[in-house]
Design an enzyme around this catalytic site. Structure first.
Site, PDB file in Angstrom:
ATOM      1  N   SER A 249      27.702 -20.713   3.666  1.00  0.00           N
ATOM      2  CA  SER A 249      26.914 -21.719   3.860  1.00  0.00           C
ATOM      3  C   SER A 249      27.192 -22.260   5.456  1.00  0.00           C
ATOM      4  CB  SER A 249      27.003 -22.821   2.968  1.00  0.00           C
ATOM      5  OG  SER A 249      25.562 -23.524   3.015  1.00  0.00           O
ATOM      6  N   LYS A 253      28.042 -20.060   8.996  1.00  0.00           N
ATOM      7  CA  LYS A 253      27.495 -20.107  10.339  1.00  0.00           C
ATOM      8  C   LYS A 253      28.643 -20.088  11.159  1.00  0.00           C
ATOM      9  CE  LYS A 253      24.191 -23.642   8.615  1.00  0.00           C
ATOM     10  NZ  LYS A 253      23.220 -23.144   7.850  1.00  0.00           N
ATOM     11  N   HIS A 390      22.396 -21.144  -4.326  1.00  0.00           N
ATOM     12  CA  HIS A 390      23.262 -21.060  -3.473  1.00  0.00           C
ATOM     13  C   HIS A 390      24.746 -21.301  -3.764  1.00  0.00           C
ATOM     14  CE1 HIS A 390      23.861 -21.881   0.680  1.00  0.00           C
ATOM     15  NE2 HIS A 390      24.315 -23.136   0.554  1.00  0.00           N
TER      16      HIS A 390
HETATM   17  C1  GCU Z   1      22.569 -28.062   3.957  1.00  0.00           C
HETATM   18  C2  GCU Z   1      22.154 -27.335   5.247  1.00  0.00           C
HETATM   19  C3  GCU Z   1      22.451 -26.064   5.409  1.00  0.00           C
HETATM   20  C4  GCU Z   1      23.999 -25.579   4.972  1.00  0.00           C
HETATM   21  C5  GCU Z   1      24.051 -26.131   3.642  1.00  0.00           C
HETATM   22  C6  GCU Z   1      25.648 -26.091   3.233  1.00  0.00           C
HETATM   23  O1  GCU Z   1      21.853 -27.459   2.855  1.00  0.00           O
HETATM   24  O2  GCU Z   1      20.641 -27.629   5.543  1.00  0.00           O
HETATM   25  O3  GCU Z   1      22.087 -25.317   6.637  1.00  0.00           O
HETATM   26  O4  GCU Z   1      23.931 -24.091   4.975  1.00  0.00           O
HETATM   27  O5  GCU Z   1      23.767 -27.639   3.592  1.00  0.00           O
HETATM   28  O6  GCU Z   1      26.381 -25.852   4.020  1.00  0.00           O
HETATM   29  O7  GCU Z   1      25.665 -25.810   1.947  1.00  0.00           O
END
Ligand code: GCU
Length: 409
Positions: A249, A253, A390
């Site tokens: 997540s 990145k 997720h």
């Molecule tokens: C939020 C965010 C995402 C990210 C996520 C996470 O939903 O908007 O960009 O990937 O958090 O880190 O779980």
């Protein structure tokens, strides 16, 4: 001279990539193999020039500048045991003092190495909530850094109750498959909230703030992964040529950017990294730049805000960040229930980075159509999608371990 099957395959994949392009209405998507001045990249040597150009672009416009490795940084192995996890592993806990001062910013690195393998490769995970959340191993130090308040944190401090609460990694499975596992907590590098870049490692680099290409939080997390690798390179019990960077997540990145900026990482595993990770913005699906920059204003640099509202018109996109990893292997994982990360956009990130892999003599992602659920496709880029939400599940880890076996064994 007979035509090599590899060349035929590369040609066929390139031709189908064009038709996928049309189907997804991605016309205008930046070509990784065209320089900013319009000239074409046709050789590995020219790619190195293009790579520099792209690295400079993303450093300036999105992830921000990073400082060099600090000359005064020190490491201290504060604890170790050869009989951790019931004898399965050797555990080491190392503190990284970023400026060499015990009262300065610091990061705890927790390492498990399988006792049955000499000098294993290691998965380096950037983790949420502190190293103690990973397992019930009571010898693991509880993080003293800022953590988000929740069931197991009081006044932004982790408590004993957080031990083993967010496992996020099947450490025993990883060890049994012959790999080491190391983890750091993102909040040791920079706490995940917008404080104007005063805390964490940002405190050491005030000159990298107040500018468009400022040292961002995702930039800092990626930089912290490189500092952990600095330690791993000094550890004689580890094969530092096989350090794989992993993140899920928001931390996926950062893991991608770490793999892009630091070519010492042998492989990247980016799990459901979504927007600002491996996903193509131009599709206009899932999370957009406005949400990224307003909900998490600290994640990217100030220049990135210029692109708010321009997701489908961007002059760049995330396949170019993946291409910075080439020719090193990268695995991309998606979940069907994670539409906010746009699984197909994550898949297409791999598809559109593939021309660079092919130019460099490897396969890239050998698919142009989304594979079915639980049907991973793997070349030098691997992609899988599973049912569910997720998360990072055992199934995901199995796909990543299979990919590592394919490249390392
Ligand atoms: C939020 C965010 C995402 C990210 C996520 C996470 O939903 O908007 O960009 O990937 O958090 O880190 O779980």
């Amino acid at each position: 001279m007979p035509i090599k099957p590899f060349i035929v395959l590369a040609y066929l994949l390139a031709a189908t990539t064009l038709s996928v392009h049309a189907q997804n209405n991605l016309s205008g998507l930046a070509d990784p193999l065209t320089m900013a001045d319009g000239s074409k990249v046709t050789t590995a040597k020219q790619w190195h020039k293009r790579r520099k150009e792209l690295l400079h672009f993303f450093t300036t416009e999105m992830y921000g500048q990073q400082p060099k490795r600090p000359a005064s940084m020190t490491f201290k192995v504060s604890e170790s045991s050869k009989t951790a996890l019931g004898g399965l592993a050797t555990r080491k806990q190392v503190t990284v003092y970023f400026n060499g001062k015990p009262n300065g910013p610091q990061m705890d690195l927790l390492i498990y190495l399988p006792n049955q393998v000499k000098k294993p490769g290691v998965i380096l995970q950037l983790g949420f909530n502190g190293n103690q959340t990973l397992s019930n191993d009571t010898a693991v130090k509880i993080s003293s850094s800022w953590v988000a308040n929740g069931k197991t944190a009081v006044n932004n401090k982790a408590t004993e109750a957080s031990r083993g609460k967010t496992p996020n990694a099947d450490v025993e499975m990883i060890l049994k498959r012959g790999y080491g596992f190391a983890t750091i907590y993102c909040g040791d590098i920079d706490p995940d909230f917008d404080d104007g870049f005063k805390n964490g490692v940002h405190a050491l680099y005030p000159k990298l703030q107040g500018r468009g290409d400022n040292f961002s939080t995702i930039g800092a997390w990626a930089w912290g992964l490189s500092r952990a690798l600095d330690y791993l390179e000094t550890d004689k019990d580890i094969d530092a040529k096989k350090v794989v960077v992993f993140g899920f997540s928001r931390l996926g990145k950062a893991a991608l950017w770490a793999g892009a900026t630091d070519q010492r990482f042998a492989m990247v595993l980016s799990n459901e990294s979504g927007a600002g990770g491996v996903r193509i913005f131009r599709r206009g699906k899932g999370e957009d730049i406005k949400h990224l920059c307003t909900s998490f204003p600290h994640w990217f640099d100030a220049n990135f805000r210029k692109y708010i509202g321009r997701d489908t018109l961007l002059p760049f996109d995330q396949h170019l960040v993946i291409s910075l990893v080439a020719p090193r292997p990268i695995a991309i994982g998606s979940a069907l229930g994670d539409q906010y990360s746009d699984p197909e956009g994550e898949f297409l990130g791999g598809v559109y980075a593939s021309p660079v892999y092919r130019l460099l003599g490897t396969t890239g992602l050998p698919a142009t159509q989304m594979p079915g659920l639980n049907e991973p496709v793997a070349g030098q880029i691997q992609y899988h999608i599973r049912p569910g939400n997720h998360n990072i599940l055992t199934y995901d880890w199995q796909q990543y371990l299979n990919f590592m076996d394919k490249h390392f064994k």
